[in-house]
Write an enzyme that holds these catalytic residues in place. Structure first.
Site, PDB file in Angstrom:
ATOM      1  N   ARG A 117       0.752  -1.360  -0.089  1.00 18.91           N
ATOM      2  CA  ARG A 117       0.259   0.030   0.124  1.00 18.91           C
ATOM      3  C   ARG A 117       0.892   1.291   0.141  1.00 18.91           C
ATOM      4  O   ARG A 117       0.190   2.340   0.321  1.00 18.91           O
ATOM      5  CB  ARG A 117      -0.887  -0.025   1.103  1.00 18.91           C
ATOM      6  CG  ARG A 117      -1.943  -1.124   1.103  1.00 18.91           C
ATOM      7  CD  ARG A 117      -3.477  -0.595   1.857  1.00 18.91           C
ATOM      8  NE  ARG A 117      -4.232  -1.847   1.630  1.00 18.91           N
ATOM      9  CZ  ARG A 117      -4.289  -2.981   2.551  1.00 18.91           C
ATOM     10  NH1 ARG A 117      -3.405  -3.003   3.430  1.00 18.91           N
ATOM     11  NH2 ARG A 117      -5.187  -3.930   2.245  1.00 18.91           N
ATOM     12  N   LYS A 139       3.731  11.271 -10.919  1.00 19.14           N
ATOM     13  CA  LYS A 139       3.132  10.291 -11.830  1.00 19.14           C
ATOM     14  C   LYS A 139       3.663   9.128 -12.095  1.00 19.14           C
ATOM     15  O   LYS A 139       4.814   9.112 -12.479  1.00 19.14           O
ATOM     16  CB  LYS A 139       2.919  10.990 -13.435  1.00 19.14           C
ATOM     17  CG  LYS A 139       1.612  12.163 -13.541  1.00 19.14           C
ATOM     18  CD  LYS A 139       1.201  12.525 -15.015  1.00 19.14           C
ATOM     19  CE  LYS A 139       0.248  13.293 -14.753  1.00 19.14           C
ATOM     20  NZ  LYS A 139      -0.130  14.164 -16.247  1.00 19.14           N
ATOM     21  N   GLU A 181      11.126  17.527 -24.938  1.00 16.34           N
ATOM     22  CA  GLU A 181      10.437  17.536 -23.863  1.00 16.34           C
ATOM     23  C   GLU A 181      10.902  19.246 -23.313  1.00 16.34           C
ATOM     24  O   GLU A 181      10.049  19.794 -22.648  1.00 16.34           O
ATOM     25  CB  GLU A 181      10.468  16.725 -22.889  1.00 16.34           C
ATOM     26  CG  GLU A 181       9.553  15.391 -23.027  1.00 16.34           C
ATOM     27  CD  GLU A 181       8.282  15.496 -22.748  1.00 16.34           C
ATOM     28  OE1 GLU A 181       7.681  16.476 -22.211  1.00 16.34           O
ATOM     29  OE2 GLU A 181       7.511  14.336 -22.875  1.00 16.34           O
ATOM     30  N   LYS A 223       8.480  22.255 -14.485  1.00 16.86           N
ATOM     31  CA  LYS A 223       7.950  21.240 -13.865  1.00 16.86           C
ATOM     32  C   LYS A 223       7.696  21.345 -12.480  1.00 16.86           C
ATOM     33  O   LYS A 223       6.264  21.038 -11.890  1.00 16.86           O
ATOM     34  CB  LYS A 223       8.762  19.793 -13.999  1.00 16.86           C
ATOM     35  CG  LYS A 223       8.179  18.523 -13.722  1.00 16.86           C
ATOM     36  CD  LYS A 223       7.113  18.077 -14.974  1.00 16.86           C
ATOM     37  CE  LYS A 223       6.412  17.007 -14.487  1.00 16.86           C
ATOM     38  NZ  LYS A 223       6.423  15.719 -15.008  1.00 16.86           N
ATOM     39  N   GLU A 233      -3.604  17.664 -11.676  1.00 12.38           N
ATOM     40  CA  GLU A 233      -3.744  18.030 -13.194  1.00 12.38           C
ATOM     41  C   GLU A 233      -5.300  18.319 -13.409  1.00 12.38           C
ATOM     42  O   GLU A 233      -6.115  17.833 -14.262  1.00 12.38           O
ATOM     43  CB  GLU A 233      -3.484  16.561 -14.079  1.00 12.38           C
ATOM     44  CG  GLU A 233      -3.439  17.110 -15.518  1.00 12.38           C
ATOM     45  CD  GLU A 233      -2.908  16.091 -16.392  1.00 12.38           C
ATOM     46  OE1 GLU A 233      -2.046  15.419 -16.059  1.00 12.38           O
ATOM     47  OE2 GLU A 233      -3.581  15.747 -17.258  1.00 12.38           O
ATOM     48  N   ARG A 237      -1.729  22.097 -14.784  1.00 10.20           N
ATOM     49  CA  ARG A 237      -0.980  20.810 -15.015  1.00 10.20           C
ATOM     50  C   ARG A 237      -1.056  20.268 -16.620  1.00 10.20           C
ATOM     51  O   ARG A 237      -0.373  19.734 -17.275  1.00 10.20           O
ATOM     52  CB  ARG A 237      -0.807  19.624 -14.088  1.00 10.20           C
ATOM     53  CG  ARG A 237       0.324  18.540 -14.309  1.00 10.20           C
ATOM     54  CD  ARG A 237       0.496  17.754 -12.840  1.00 10.20           C
ATOM     55  NE  ARG A 237       1.602  16.634 -13.479  1.00 10.20           N
ATOM     56  CZ  ARG A 237       2.017  15.955 -12.625  1.00 10.20           C
ATOM     57  NH1 ARG A 237       1.879  15.790 -11.511  1.00 10.20           N
ATOM     58  NH2 ARG A 237       3.020  15.142 -13.051  1.00 10.20           N
ATOM     59  N   ASN A 241       0.827  18.676 -21.073  1.00  8.37           N
ATOM     60  CA  ASN A 241       0.235  17.758 -21.965  1.00  8.37           C
ATOM     61  C   ASN A 241       0.363  18.243 -23.209  1.00  8.37           C
ATOM     62  O   ASN A 241       0.025  17.525 -24.382  1.00  8.37           O
ATOM     63  CB  ASN A 241      -1.008  17.174 -21.830  1.00  8.37           C
ATOM     64  CG  ASN A 241      -1.019  16.528 -20.460  1.00  8.37           C
ATOM     65  OD1 ASN A 241       0.069  15.734 -19.948  1.00  8.37           O
ATOM     66  ND2 ASN A 241      -2.199  16.481 -19.676  1.00  8.37           N
ATOM     67  N   HIS A 244       1.102  15.624 -26.160  1.00  8.47           N
ATOM     68  CA  HIS A 244       0.927  14.525 -25.788  1.00  8.47           C
ATOM     69  C   HIS A 244      -0.378  13.872 -26.176  1.00  8.47           C
ATOM     70  O   HIS A 244      -0.436  12.712 -26.431  1.00  8.47           O
ATOM     71  CB  HIS A 244       0.967  14.673 -24.064  1.00  8.47           C
ATOM     72  CG  HIS A 244       2.315  14.697 -23.828  1.00  8.47           C
ATOM     73  ND1 HIS A 244       3.198  15.561 -23.943  1.00  8.47           N
ATOM     74  CD2 HIS A 244       3.121  13.738 -23.044  1.00  8.47           C
ATOM     75  CE1 HIS A 244       4.334  15.609 -23.403  1.00  8.47           C
ATOM     76  NE2 HIS A 244       4.471  14.511 -22.895  1.00  8.47           N
ATOM     77  N   HIS A 248       0.481  10.554 -27.864  1.00 12.02           N
ATOM     78  CA  HIS A 248       0.135   9.286 -27.108  1.00 12.02           C
ATOM     79  C   HIS A 248      -0.598   8.158 -28.290  1.00 12.02           C
ATOM     80  O   HIS A 248      -0.338   7.068 -28.467  1.00 12.02           O
ATOM     81  CB  HIS A 248      -0.983   9.334 -26.000  1.00 12.02           C
ATOM     82  CG  HIS A 248      -0.036   9.787 -24.697  1.00 12.02           C
ATOM     83  ND1 HIS A 248      -0.582  10.126 -23.539  1.00 12.02           N
ATOM     84  CD2 HIS A 248       1.196   9.991 -24.405  1.00 12.02           C
ATOM     85  CE1 HIS A 248       0.100  10.268 -22.571  1.00 12.02           C
ATOM     86  NE2 HIS A 248       1.348  10.223 -23.424  1.00 12.02           N
ATOM     87  N   HIS A 261       9.092   7.971 -26.930  1.00  8.92           N
ATOM     88  CA  HIS A 261       8.163   8.819 -26.264  1.00  8.92           C
ATOM     89  C   HIS A 261       8.534  10.329 -26.690  1.00  8.92           C
ATOM     90  O   HIS A 261       7.462  11.067 -27.322  1.00  8.92           O
ATOM     91  CB  HIS A 261       8.200   8.777 -24.720  1.00  8.92           C
ATOM     92  CG  HIS A 261       7.208   9.936 -24.261  1.00  8.92           C
ATOM     93  ND1 HIS A 261       5.690   9.709 -24.442  1.00  8.92           N
ATOM     94  CD2 HIS A 261       7.245  10.865 -23.336  1.00  8.92           C
ATOM     95  CE1 HIS A 261       5.111  10.855 -23.665  1.00  8.92           C
ATOM     96  NE2 HIS A 261       5.993  11.583 -23.336  1.00  8.92           N
TER      97      HIS A 261
END
Ligand code: GLY
Length: 360
Positions: A117, A139, A181, A223, A233, A237, A241, A244, A248, A261
């Site tokens: 956990r 993330k 990036e 960042k 987000e 935030r 993206n 992205h 993606h 990526h």
């Protein structure tokens, strides 16, 4: 070298950007931590493992290898690593060190998020992309066949240790993928960072220390600020993206094997920039400059064979599609963006088709 603070409602930590910091990881291990599990890939360990040896005197440490690659960023890898932790005496006092690129930091972070956990994770990113993006911000997660990062959790690290020295062993293609990036950061929030990328391309590609450190610091600063303002987000935030949404879809459509990526994000930024021009949010002169700077860090792998319709179909299963609405981060100038939804599908198709046909 600079230290950047990230503060979220549950946790505050630092991203320390410093040459040689990889040799001082042990200073960042909480004194009460139990067994240390370094999660890495064999190639990263071959390059950097020696820098960690001898650092864990007095602590029990184990190295767990993960095969790497987007195709292995799956729940089955997490299960395998967790079983190994159990076999080797892991418990709730254990901590994980994620040593590697963005895939490793995502996987090791998710492992730490759900092992018993949740246990601590120290992120030690070894690619530029992970240093400026994936390693910071909490993330973590893995891919489903249906899409990227669809299973995951926010799990902020104990600290992020960013060592620009490790980039000297990074393959040139991976370095350039990380630079996309950094270009993203410039476009969304920092025109001077974008100018630096435009004006000092040769020094940047040659990994000249002064300018490289400046780039990393500029991107990590963005960042840290953005995550501090909006960890989950809900709002700001989302600007991270940029590129992205279509990126993606490109990665999923090419089964995560043809592009890195950062390269998929570069194609996604080209498409989003064209979309911004078509929707009238960005002047043609800025769109041309963005496309030129992205192109100057190419070549990008060609993807002219991909069908825009199939990419559009994939957009609906992306995490950024909310209640059926596709959200796009579009530049309004160099250094500023806005989030738009409800854009005419024909325009999205046109922008994607035109970007894909472009030679980078
Ligand atoms: N990579 C985007 C984010 O961390 O939000």
């Amino acid at each position: 070298m600079p230290i950047f603070s990230v503060k979220t409602p549950q946790h505050a930590y630092q991203n320390v950007v410093e040459r040689g910091i990889v040799r001082r990881i042990s200073e960042f291990i909480p004194p009460r931590a139990g067994k240390v599990f370094v999660v890495t890939t064999e190639d990263v360990w071959r390059l950097h493992g020696e820098k960690l040896k001898g650092q864990f005197a007095g602590k029990s440490a184990e190295v767990l290898f993960f095969p790497g690659g987007e195709a292995n960023k799956r729940l089955s890898s997490i299960e395998g690593l967790a079983e190994q932790m159990m076999d080797r005496g892991g418990d709730r006092t254990s901590i994980v060190i994620g040593l590697g690129g963005g895939i490793t930091t995502d996987v090791s972070g998710f492992l730490a998020a759900i092992f018993m956990r949740g246990i601590g994770i120290l992120q030690v990113p070894t690619t530029l992309l992970a240093q400026v993006d994936a390693g910071t911000g909490g993330k973590t997660g893995v891919n489903l066949v249906s899409g990227k990062n669809l299973i995951g959790s926010f799990h902020q690290p104990i600290a992020v240790l960013t060592d620009p020295d490790v980039l000297s062993t990074l393959p040139a293609r991976e370095y350039r993928a990380g630079l996309f990036e950094v270009i993203k950061c410039g476009i969304i929030r920092d025109r001077s960072l974008f100018d630096l990328l435009d004006h000092q391309r040769d020094d940047i590609l040659a990994l000249k220390p002064g300018v490289t450190d400046q780039l990393i610091a500029g991107a990590v600063n963005i960042k840290a600020e953005v995550v501090t303002a909006d960890e989950r987000e809900g709002d700001l935030r989302r600007i991270l993206n940029f590129g992205h949404t279509i990126g993606h879809a490109i990665e999923a459509e090419t089964a995560y094997v043809r592009l890195l990526h950062g390269e998929a994000v570069a194609w996604g930024m080209l498409a989003a920039t064209r979309l911004a021009e078509l929707t009238g949010t960005l002047k043609g002169v800025d769109a041309d400059r963005i496309a030129r700077v992205i192109g100057s860090y190419g070549p990008l792998p060609a993807i002219g064979d991909l069908q825009p319709e199939r990419l559009l179909a994939r957009l609906s299963s992306d995490k950024k599609t909310l209640q059926g609405k596709i959200h796009f981060v579009l530049p309004t100038s160099i250094g500023a963006v806005k989030v738009m939804s409800g854009i005419d599908r024909a325009l999205i198709r046109q922008a994607t088709a035109e970007a894909l046909r472009k030679k980078s």
